[in-house]
Motif scaffolding. Structure first.
Motif, PDB file in Angstrom:
ATOM      1  N   GLY A  31      33.467   9.557 148.210  1.00 51.46           N
ATOM      2  CA  GLY A  31      35.101   9.799 148.400  1.00 51.46           C
ATOM      3  C   GLY A  31      35.160  10.482 149.125  1.00 51.46           C
ATOM      4  O   GLY A  31      37.027  10.741 149.087  1.00 51.46           O
ATOM      5  N   THR A  32      35.126  11.982 149.611  1.00 47.99           N
ATOM      6  CA  THR A  32      35.640  12.805 149.875  1.00 47.99           C
ATOM      7  C   THR A  32      35.503  12.622 151.910  1.00 47.99           C
ATOM      8  O   THR A  32      35.293  11.849 152.320  1.00 47.99           O
ATOM      9  CB  THR A  32      35.317  14.016 149.479  1.00 47.99           C
ATOM     10  OG1 THR A  32      34.172  14.451 149.555  1.00 47.99           O
ATOM     11  CG2 THR A  32      36.001  13.885 148.285  1.00 47.99           C
ATOM     12  N   THR A  33      36.460  14.006 152.995  1.00 49.06           N
ATOM     13  CA  THR A  33      35.945  14.134 153.952  1.00 49.06           C
ATOM     14  C   THR A  33      35.809  15.616 154.031  1.00 49.06           C
ATOM     15  O   THR A  33      34.939  16.482 153.267  1.00 49.06           O
ATOM     16  CB  THR A  33      37.142  13.776 154.370  1.00 49.06           C
ATOM     17  OG1 THR A  33      37.920  15.137 154.472  1.00 49.06           O
ATOM     18  CG2 THR A  33      38.251  12.421 153.996  1.00 49.06           C
ATOM     19  N   LEU A  34      35.775  16.271 155.593  1.00 46.63           N
ATOM     20  CA  LEU A  34      35.505  17.347 155.781  1.00 46.63           C
ATOM     21  C   LEU A  34      35.440  18.299 155.221  1.00 46.63           C
ATOM     22  O   LEU A  34      35.891  19.168 155.649  1.00 46.63           O
ATOM     23  CB  LEU A  34      34.652  16.979 157.011  1.00 46.63           C
ATOM     24  CG  LEU A  34      35.557  16.452 158.257  1.00 46.63           C
ATOM     25  CD1 LEU A  34      36.490  17.831 158.605  1.00 46.63           C
ATOM     26  CD2 LEU A  34      34.896  16.311 159.628  1.00 46.63           C
ATOM     27  N   ASP A  54      32.190  13.440 158.547  1.00 45.58           N
ATOM     28  CA  ASP A  54      32.261  12.744 157.236  1.00 45.58           C
ATOM     29  C   ASP A  54      30.894  12.317 157.376  1.00 45.58           C
ATOM     30  O   ASP A  54      30.907  11.092 158.301  1.00 45.58           O
ATOM     31  CB  ASP A  54      33.661  12.586 158.268  1.00 45.58           C
ATOM     32  CG  ASP A  54      34.750  13.183 158.474  1.00 45.58           C
ATOM     33  OD1 ASP A  54      34.746  13.755 157.198  1.00 45.58           O
ATOM     34  OD2 ASP A  54      35.567  13.168 159.107  1.00 45.58           O
ATOM     35  N   VAL A  55      30.299  12.117 156.558  1.00 48.63           N
ATOM     36  CA  VAL A  55      29.685  10.613 155.763  1.00 48.63           C
ATOM     37  C   VAL A  55      30.179   9.608 156.642  1.00 48.63           C
ATOM     38  O   VAL A  55      31.144   9.161 155.982  1.00 48.63           O
ATOM     39  CB  VAL A  55      29.520  10.975 155.083  1.00 48.63           C
ATOM     40  CG1 VAL A  55      28.811  10.121 153.758  1.00 48.63           C
ATOM     41  CG2 VAL A  55      28.307  11.954 154.046  1.00 48.63           C
ATOM     42  N   GLY A  59      36.697   9.732 155.795  1.00 50.25           N
ATOM     43  CA  GLY A  59      37.422  10.330 156.918  1.00 50.25           C
ATOM     44  C   GLY A  59      37.460   9.196 158.423  1.00 50.25           C
ATOM     45  O   GLY A  59      37.777   8.097 158.269  1.00 50.25           O
ATOM     46  N   ALA A  60      36.958  10.014 159.517  1.00 51.36           N
ATOM     47  CA  ALA A  60      37.041   9.569 160.920  1.00 51.36           C
ATOM     48  C   ALA A  60      35.466   8.563 160.811  1.00 51.36           C
ATOM     49  O   ALA A  60      35.570   8.497 162.175  1.00 51.36           O
ATOM     50  CB  ALA A  60      37.714  10.793 161.580  1.00 51.36           C
TER      51      ALA A  60
END
Length: 259
Positions: A31-34, A54-55, A59-60
């Motif tokens: 649920g988060t990003t880098l 980003d998993v 994210g992107a």
């Protein structure tokens, strides 16, 4: 924007720090990003070649239709291969930490050391993850994002740092529903409890004393089961690097510098 194209999806990554420095791979939580690593990035990138990504589905990075924990770990290995990094220090939070445990069990030759933060060898209940996957596929991310702070941060931190809380909600709201659901299903099936005794990579387990998701007691049990693990307890909830950024940075750097 650096992207690694794989068969079913693409991974967005960022590489910062001195080219000749030891590599440090950072894996974000579900649920988060880098960008979750920004509080530590300046200090880490002075001493290490920091690889954030980003998993998949976050994210992107693009989503895959389905995945298992081994696939998430395979993404990390694919990044190392693409960038000609033979071995790296690894630090992951929550799902990222579980990814690190898989690497410690099944690809230890690629690790210099391992940091597993706010995680467990089995996170939550399988049926709850499957229900969450079904929910976001049917309804999208908005409702889940509205209550994320209750799982991720302590009440005191939510009151003191509303901007950080809103940023975390925005990360979750922007995740691909299908990609997020696939990761939930990977967590539903993931169970590395039997693998812990054979993870011989030097490991730092970071736990948050207020974490209701992956508790300090779970981290203590992991530390007891792993032959080369030690535990650091921080005054934080589930996203400890955001709630206690300086304490997290200090614990991480002390361990990395000694490894």
């Amino acid at each position: 924007m650096p992207m690694l194209k794989l068969a079913s999806h693409s991974l967005h990554y960022q590489l910062e720090g001195p080219p000749a420095a030891p590599a440090l791979l950072l894996s974000n939580s579900l649920g988060t990003t880098l960008d979750m690593w920004k509080p530590q990035l300046a200090a880490l990138s002075q001493r290490y070649r920091v690889l954030r990504y980003d998993v998949r589905g976050h994210g992107a990075s693009t989503a895959s239709a389905e995945c298992r924990l081994a696939d998430l770990a395979g993404d990390a290995l694919s990044l190392l291969d693409a960038l000609d990094i033979e071995r790296a220090h690894f630090c992951g939070i929550s799902m990222g930490g579980l990814t690190g445990l898989w690497l410690g069990a099944y690809a230890p030759e690629r690790l210099q050391c391992l940091v597993v933060s706010n995680s467990a060898a089995k996170i939550g209940e399988s049926e709850a993850w499957r229900q969450r996957a079904a929910q976001v596929r049917a309804e999208g991310m908005a409702e889940l994002a509205s209550s994320a702070h209750l799982r991720w941060f302590s009440a005191d931190f939510c009151a003191k740092a509303p901007d950080t809380v809103e940023q975390a909600r925005a990360w979750l709201a922007s995740a691909s529903p299908d990609g997020y659901a696939a990761c939930c299903e990977a967590l539903a099936d993931a169970d590395l409890r039997a693998d812990l005794p054979r993870i011989a990579t030097p490991t730092l387990l970071i736990a948050g004393s207020y974490d209701p998701v992956t508790t300090a007691a779970e981290a203590e049990r992991m530390a007891a089961a792993m032959p080369k693990a030690r535990l650091a307890l921080l005054p934080a909830s589930h996203l400890s690097n955001l709630e206690a950024p300086l304490a997290f940075e200090q614990a991480l750097l002390e361990f990395l510098d000694a490894s």
